[in-house]
Motif scaffolding. Structure first.
Motif, short mmCIF file in Angstrom:
data_model
loop_
_atom_site.label_atom_id
_atom_site.label_comp_id
_atom_site.label_asym_id
_atom_site.label_seq_id
_atom_site.Cartn_x
_atom_site.Cartn_y
_atom_site.Cartn_z
N GLU A 112 -11.05 -20.36 1.30
CA GLU A 112 -10.03 -19.32 1.30
C GLU A 112 -10.11 -18.41 0.07
N GLN A 118 -9.95 -13.60 0.90
CA GLN A 118 -9.01 -12.78 0.13
C GLN A 118 -8.65 -11.52 0.89
N ARG A 119 -9.65 -10.90 1.55
CA ARG A 119 -9.37 -9.71 2.36
C ARG A 119 -8.42 -10.03 3.50
N LYS A 120 -8.60 -11.20 4.10
CA LYS A 120 -7.74 -11.62 5.21
C LYS A 120 -6.29 -11.78 4.73
N VAL A 121 -6.12 -12.39 3.57
CA VAL A 121 -4.78 -12.57 3.00
C VAL A 121 -4.14 -11.21 2.71
N GLU A 123 -4.81 -8.33 4.17
CA GLU A 123 -4.48 -7.68 5.45
C GLU A 123 -3.22 -8.29 6.06
N GLN A 124 -3.05 -9.62 5.92
CA GLN A 124 -1.84 -10.26 6.42
C GLN A 124 -0.61 -9.77 5.67
N ARG A 125 -0.73 -9.62 4.34
CA ARG A 125 0.38 -9.10 3.55
C ARG A 125 0.75 -7.68 3.97
N LYS A 126 -0.28 -6.85 4.17
CA LYS A 126 -0.03 -5.48 4.60
C LYS A 126 0.66 -5.46 5.95
N HIS A 127 0.22 -6.34 6.85
CA HIS A 127 0.80 -6.38 8.19
C HIS A 127 2.26 -6.83 8.14
N THR A 128 2.55 -7.88 7.37
CA THR A 128 3.93 -8.35 7.28
C THR A 128 4.82 -7.32 6.61
N GLU A 129 4.27 -6.60 5.61
CA GLU A 129 5.05 -5.56 4.94
C GLU A 129 5.36 -4.42 5.91
#
Length: 161
Positions: A112, A118-121, A123-129
């Motif tokens: 991870e 790190q890019r996946k994390v 992108e997930q943060r951007k999506h949740t935001e």
């Protein structure tokens, strides 16, 4: 007729403007590359690699069938094998195979904490935001509609005689 030109920053001593990649980043702006830690990416050593070239397949006809431009790259210590035949050029395939091998080694060794992880994390943060902002806007719209509906019912309706 006047023409408006956008002035670009100029480096002292040079008459050319700075390219976008060399311009200073304003304080408070967070860039994508600064948030990824790439210090753990493994280095490839040529003595650890076994490279072979085979005939590719797929569209391209005779120009593909008669040349050995598919690269098969094997990392001896881990046993990872990468096949690359994305282009008709042997040199581009060699470069792309090495990039793929580094990415797979990074994923294998760091999990991870790899660049892809790190890019996946991120992108997930951007999506949740973005979802949070969307839900907040929907709540504001709903509250506004309810407020408009209640204010409209409080006013006396005009009576027709």
């Amino acid at each position: 007729m006047h023409c408006f030109r956008r002035l670009l920053p100029v480096v002292s001593g040079f008459s050319r403007p700075l390219p976008f990649s060399l311009r200073p980043i304003p304080a408070g702006w967070r860039t994508f590359s600064k948030s990824i830690d790439d210090t753990r990416v493994p280095l490839l050593h040529e003595e650890d690699l076994e490279e072979s070239f085979v005939r590719g397949s797929g569209p391209g006809g005779q120009s593909v069938a008669k040349t050995n431009n598919k690269v098969v790259l094997t990392h001896k210590p881990t046993g990872l094998v990468v096949h690359c035949h994305t282009s008709r050029s042997l040199f581009e395939n060699r470069r792309e195979a090495r990039k793929l091998l580094v990415a797979r080694l990074d994923q294998l060794l760091n999990g991870e904490q790899s660049v892809a992880g790190q890019r996946k994390v991120i992108e997930q943060r951007k999506h949740t935001e973005s979802l949070r902002r969307k839900m907040r806007l929907q709540a504001k719209k709903k509250a506004w509609k309810e407020r408009e509906a209640t204010e409209g019912s409080k006013e006396p309706s005009p009576q027709v005689e």
